[in-house]
Design a protein around this motif. Structure first.
Motif, mmCIF file in Angstrom:
data_model
loop_
_atom_site.group_PDB
_atom_site.id
_atom_site.type_symbol
_atom_site.label_atom_id
_atom_site.label_comp_id
_atom_site.label_asym_id
_atom_site.label_seq_id
_atom_site.Cartn_x
_atom_site.Cartn_y
_atom_site.Cartn_z
ATOM 1 N N GLY A 26 -32.002 -48.939 4.722
ATOM 2 C CA GLY A 26 -32.213 -49.594 6.186
ATOM 3 C C GLY A 26 -33.055 -50.636 6.069
ATOM 4 N N LEU A 43 -31.236 -53.665 4.044
ATOM 5 C CA LEU A 43 -30.133 -54.191 4.893
ATOM 6 C C LEU A 43 -30.705 -54.775 5.864
ATOM 7 C CD1 LEU A 43 -27.056 -54.600 5.275
ATOM 8 C CD2 LEU A 43 -27.156 -52.772 6.793
ATOM 9 N N SER A 44 -31.653 -54.428 6.788
ATOM 10 C CA SER A 44 -32.214 -55.188 7.980
ATOM 11 C C SER A 44 -32.795 -56.549 7.601
ATOM 12 C CB SER A 44 -33.104 -53.991 8.702
ATOM 13 O OG SER A 44 -34.348 -53.825 8.132
ATOM 14 N N CYS A 85 -27.256 -50.119 -0.408
ATOM 15 C CA CYS A 85 -25.967 -49.351 0.800
ATOM 16 C C CYS A 85 -25.250 -48.605 -0.323
ATOM 17 C CB CYS A 85 -25.525 -50.182 1.516
ATOM 18 S SG CYS A 85 -26.539 -51.110 2.688
ATOM 19 N N GLY A 137 -22.517 -48.212 9.158
ATOM 20 C CA GLY A 137 -23.929 -48.527 9.349
ATOM 21 C C GLY A 137 -24.019 -50.126 9.239
ATOM 22 N N ILE A 138 -23.574 -50.493 8.052
ATOM 23 C CA ILE A 138 -23.262 -52.164 7.842
ATOM 24 C C ILE A 138 -22.925 -52.844 8.906
ATOM 25 C CG2 ILE A 138 -22.364 -53.762 6.153
ATOM 26 C CD1 ILE A 138 -22.725 -51.640 4.071
ATOM 27 N N ALA A 193 -24.901 -52.908 12.098
ATOM 28 C CA ALA A 193 -25.921 -53.833 11.852
ATOM 29 C C ALA A 193 -25.758 -55.487 11.951
ATOM 30 C CB ALA A 193 -26.541 -53.549 10.175
ATOM 31 N N GLU A 231 -32.128 -52.500 11.454
ATOM 32 C CA GLU A 231 -32.566 -51.264 11.019
ATOM 33 C C GLU A 231 -32.014 -50.056 11.875
ATOM 34 O OE1 GLU A 231 -36.546 -48.792 9.303
ATOM 35 O OE2 GLU A 231 -36.814 -50.868 10.241
ATOM 36 N N PHE A 277 -28.498 -49.672 11.894
ATOM 37 C CA PHE A 277 -27.889 -48.983 10.684
ATOM 38 C C PHE A 277 -28.123 -47.524 10.879
ATOM 39 C CE2 PHE A 277 -28.623 -47.469 6.115
ATOM 40 C CZ PHE A 277 -27.352 -47.923 5.715
#
Length: 255
Positions: free
Chosen positions: A148, A151-152, A197, A208-209, A212, A243, A246
């Protein structure tokens, strides 16, 4: 190699309060290229938060362990992105005029809009993480934290490629970062942002991806519509929203 290492340490120093070697120096050129390593910084921050959470849960209730992990990431980063989120909400909530929005964002004081928003954001993330722990277990919680945070930060980095920086002066703290990120820099950021991920097996990680990504696109569109581009506070707001999105995406499948 030494040059890239210097750029990474410049990113680590700018986005966190972690110590870096003294030889790194304070080069504006390093800072201009530092955004490519923002997701890697996210991996480090998320890993620290995950380690504290896992360690704390050995002797504390899960809720207190999660709070300890969240508090640790806030200390490590100096609430860098959370502050940007609060300032952005204050700015967009405080006026309809572009000039006034930018003026409010630049004010270091947090207004009522920002205070309410950051409180709700932290509560939402806490509850999402608590649900991930309850449904997926401690291992999934730890991996979700690392993924998280990484990725964020990649999500906010994409704005550097897609949007224009709207402040006309160089006085803003994020001014040196406000350069169009080249394709190779975006590719490196994507590698660090998406790699964690892969540790989360199952369809939930793709949800989740995807969530986001949707939040990032919506945020970018909103920023363009309201002020014609982005500021450093907009990057922080995007990171926080992505975040949370996700974590919510992980729960959409887990539940």
């Amino acid at each position: 190699m030494i040059r890239e290492l210097g750029i990474f340490f410049a990113a680590l120093r700018f986005f966190t309060r972690l110590p870096v070697p003294s030889w790194v120096g304070h080069s504006e050129q390093q800072l201009e290229l530092a955004a490519r390593y923002l997701p890697l910084v996210g991996i480090i921050v998320g890993s620290i938060g995950a380690l504290v959470t896992v360690a704390a849960e050995q002797g504390l209730p899960a809720s207190l362990a999660i709070l300890a992990g969240m508090a640790t990431t806030l200390v490590v980063t100096g609430a860098f992105h959370e502050d940007g989120f609060a300032d952005a909400v204050d700015g967009f909530g405080g006026s309809r005029q572009k000039g006034r929005v930018l003026e409010i964002m630049k004010d270091s004081r947090i207004g009522s809009f920002g205070a309410i928003a950051i409180t709700l954001m932290l509560l939402a993330k806490f509850n999402a993480l608590a649900q991930i722990d309850a449904l997926g277990g401690l291992r999934m919680l730890a991996l979700a934290l690392v993924a998280g945070h990484a990725l964020s930060r990649f999500a906010s980095t994409t704005l550097l490629c897609a949007l224009d920086y709207v402040r006309e002066d160089d006085s803003a703290k994020s001014g040196p970062l406000a350069r169009r990120l080249p394709a190779i820099g975006l590719g490196l950021a994507a590698l660090f942002g998406l790699a964690p991920c892969l540790l989360l097996a199952g369809p939930e990680v793709w949800v989740g991806i995807g969530l986001a990504a949707v939040v990032t696109v919506l945020a970018a569109g909103y920023f363009v519509r309201r002020i014609g581009g982005y500021t450093g506070d907009c990057l922080g707001a995007t990171q926080q929203a992505a975040e949370l999105a996700f974590y919510v995406g992980l729960l959409c499948v887990c539940s």
